[in-house]
Design a protein around this motif. Structure first.
Motif, PDB file in Angstrom:
ATOM      1  N   ALA A 359       0.827  -1.204   0.000  1.00 35.36           N
ATOM      2  CA  ALA A 359       0.000   0.000   0.000  1.00 35.36           C
ATOM      3  C   ALA A 359       0.861   1.252   0.000  1.00 35.36           C
ATOM      4  O   ALA A 359       0.552   2.247  -0.649  1.00 35.36           O
ATOM      5  CB  ALA A 359      -0.924  -0.010   1.219  1.00 35.36           C
ATOM      6  N   ASN A 415      -7.064   9.498  -5.507  1.00 33.03           N
ATOM      7  CA  ASN A 415      -6.951   8.073  -5.198  1.00 33.03           C
ATOM      8  C   ASN A 415      -8.276   7.525  -4.691  1.00 33.03           C
ATOM      9  O   ASN A 415      -8.833   8.018  -3.712  1.00 33.03           O
ATOM     10  CB  ASN A 415      -5.862   7.826  -4.140  1.00 33.03           C
ATOM     11  N   LYS A 416      -8.772   6.504  -5.361  1.00 39.94           N
ATOM     12  CA  LYS A 416     -10.030   5.903  -4.936  1.00 39.94           C
ATOM     13  C   LYS A 416      -9.819   5.111  -3.641  1.00 39.94           C
ATOM     14  O   LYS A 416      -8.876   4.348  -3.523  1.00 39.94           O
ATOM     15  CB  LYS A 416     -10.560   4.971  -6.021  1.00 39.94           C
ATOM     16  N   LYS A 418     -10.090   2.295  -0.762  1.00 41.46           N
ATOM     17  CA  LYS A 418     -10.240   0.843  -0.803  1.00 41.46           C
ATOM     18  C   LYS A 418     -11.023   0.371   0.416  1.00 41.46           C
ATOM     19  O   LYS A 418     -10.813   0.849   1.538  1.00 41.46           O
ATOM     20  CB  LYS A 418      -8.861   0.169  -0.825  1.00 41.46           C
ATOM     21  N   TYR A 419     -11.912  -0.575   0.184  1.00 43.33           N
ATOM     22  CA  TYR A 419     -12.727  -1.123   1.268  1.00 43.33           C
ATOM     23  C   TYR A 419     -11.840  -1.906   2.229  1.00 43.33           C
ATOM     24  O   TYR A 419     -11.021  -2.734   1.817  1.00 43.33           O
ATOM     25  CB  TYR A 419     -13.808  -2.029   0.690  1.00 43.33           C
ATOM     26  N   ASP A 420     -11.973  -1.613   3.516  1.00 43.91           N
ATOM     27  CA  ASP A 420     -11.174  -2.269   4.558  1.00 43.91           C
ATOM     28  C   ASP A 420     -12.119  -3.007   5.508  1.00 43.91           C
ATOM     29  O   ASP A 420     -12.867  -2.373   6.259  1.00 43.91           O
ATOM     30  CB  ASP A 420     -10.365  -1.216   5.320  1.00 43.91           C
ATOM     31  N   GLY A 448     -17.212   2.433   0.468  1.00 47.37           N
ATOM     32  CA  GLY A 448     -15.832   2.287   0.926  1.00 47.37           C
ATOM     33  C   GLY A 448     -15.273   3.568   1.505  1.00 47.37           C
ATOM     34  O   GLY A 448     -14.075   3.664   1.778  1.00 47.37           O
TER      35      GLY A 448
END
Length: 472
Positions: A359, A415-416, A418-420, A448
């Motif tokens: 990441a 920046n899209k 991200k699902y966490d 997200g």
């Protein structure tokens, strides 16, 4: 100097702008330029093709221009406008959401055009004009005229000359010359002509006055003025400055530097030339070649007369073998190196089978790639906000608004998210114990992202839940 004279900085950069235009137009445009981007090798001439033109046509047809610059530009526009820009405006400027430039583009599309031109040319012009009409006595009279201020985004190639003056300690734009194309229809025939629109800031009776002068060509080719017009604001007053600003890749000044996509385009042109050489080599020596090492003179004459055919149904009157050139991967490796360079420079191409990145690595790469784009959209936002004030000055009795009342802002967080799952679980637990309303968790599951609701609204939702009222 004549009216066709150009600014020194314009002449220095116009060839670069044209090259970027071709690169961003794609393969068909680049190939149509022939030797401009793919020189013809000197050894292409032969006995049957003295100029080598026939072989060159095959050479250019096999070459590949992958369109990386064009794709990168499209991706950047998509990233910049992935979120709808925030447009704050009074009701009188509502029309800008439908037609901001007089050609049917909304202000969002006008912003996209400005961003695209800056990435290709480093800069563009933002200009607001208004038809020459007498001041309105009422809103009803103004609507009857159908006159609205329009925001025009001017290509850098059309802004051929400009100048500034210093008043006190301030630098003011005093002259802009814009080349325009005018189309005239006569039945089914359409003709084009050129004209110059010149924006002046002149000192008249001790005060600066903005004027517009249009020059057209007569039958002899001489440039003639059609007269000067003096635009006035809503209150009938002349302007003491030109409603025009440059919008650039670093700042909104008249300075010009190399466009953000220039280096990428140069590598892509180099890739194009390398691909032509690789394909030419593969075509010439890539196939097995018939070899007759011990042929006699009589057999050679027979082969000349009937040809050398191979296969199960025919043969040749001599011992023969096939030979093939050894593989040489140097040229192909150079192509691959250039491809990797383009990806590193922000082409955002998906490399199948590449190693997964952490990441941190991904965030670092994105921050480098998008730093230029962030600055561009910030400058576009500022220039359009200024243009909106000029529109208000033309169309409204006052243009003294705060940014909350009148502004155009393009988001810079590209920046899209991200699902966490871990974060989702924490939000779910917070909703269970009453620390957050349930719509926060639902919003995260759907998008997200954490809700952008104000904390005051979140607190009201929590209090409503405690009072036994369902979340809205």
């Amino acid at each position: 100097m004549s009216i066709t004279s150009k600014h020194a900085d314009y002449e220095k950069h116009v060839k670069v702008w044209e090259k970027l235009d071709h690169a961003c137009s794609g393969q068909e445009t680049v190939k149509s330029k022939n030797t401009a981007y793919l020189p013809k090798p000197a050894l292409f001439g032969s006995k049957n093709d003295e100029t080598g033109d026939k072989r060159y046509k095959e050479y250019i047809a096999r070459a590949s221009f992958p369109g990386v610059t064009k794709t990168t530009l499209a991706n950047h526009i998509g990233l910049a406008f992935g979120k709808v820009p925030v447009f704050n405006r009074p009701e009188d400027l509502e029309y800008l959401e439908r037609n901001a430039d007089g050609g049917g583009r909304s202000i969002h599309q006008v912003a996209q055009r400005a961003t695209r031109l800056i990435e290709m040319h480093y800069r563009c012009g933002v200009y607001v004009d208004y038809p020459v009409v007498p001041p309105s006595r009422s809103k009803a009279e103004e609507r009857q005229k159908g006159a609205f201020p329009m925001i025009h985004i001017i290509d850098a190639k059309s802004i051929e000359d400009w100048d500034y003056i210093v008043v006190g300690n301030q630098k003011k734009l005093s002259y802009v010359k814009i080349l325009e194309t005018v189309k005239t229809r006569d039945g089914f025939d359409v003709s084009e002509s050129k004209q110059y629109r010149v924006l002046w800031l002149k000192n008249i009776d001790g005060r600066f006055v903005y004027s517009i002068e249009v020059f057209v060509q007569d039958e002899k080719g001489d440039w003639l003025s059609t007269g000067e017009a003096y635009p006035r604001d809503y209150n009938g007053q002349t302007w003491d400055y030109i409603p025009f600003t440059f919008c650039g890749g670093v700042d909104n000044s008249e300075e010009i530097h190399m466009p953000a996509l220039y280096e990428l385009a140069e590598i892509e042109f180099s890739y194009y030339r390398s691909s032509a050489d690789v394909e030419e080599s593969a075509f010439v020596v890539g196939q097995p070649t018939l070899c007759l090492p011990n042929i006699t003179d009589e057999q050679y004459k027979m082969v000349q007369e009937s040809g050398a055919q191979v296969g199960s149904r025919s043969g040749i009157p001599a011992d023969a073998k096939f030979i093939q050139a050894d593989e040489n991967g140097l040229a192909y490796k150079r192509m691959q190196d250039k491809w990797d360079q383009m990806k590193e420079m922000g082409a955002r191409l998906i490399e199948v089978g590449s190693a997964n990145k952490t990441a941190t690595q991904a965030d670092n790469e994105n921050s480098v790639q998008h730093s230029v784009l962030s600055l561009v959209v910030a400058n576009v936002s500022e220039a359009l906000t200024i243009a909106l004030r000029w529109c208000a000055k033309f169309a409204m009795p006052t243009h003294d608004f705060t940014t909350k009342e009148l502004s155009f802002t393009i988001a810079q967080d590209f920046n899209k998210p991200k699902y966490d799952p871990a974060r989702s679980r924490l939000i779910y637990e917070a909703c269970l114990n009453g620390s957050m309303p349930w719509f926060v968790w639902y919003h995260y599951e759907q998008t997200g992202t954490f809700t952008e609701s104000k904390w005051e609204d979140v607190v009201k939702q929590i209090e409503a839940r405690e009072d036994g009222i369902e979340d809205e």
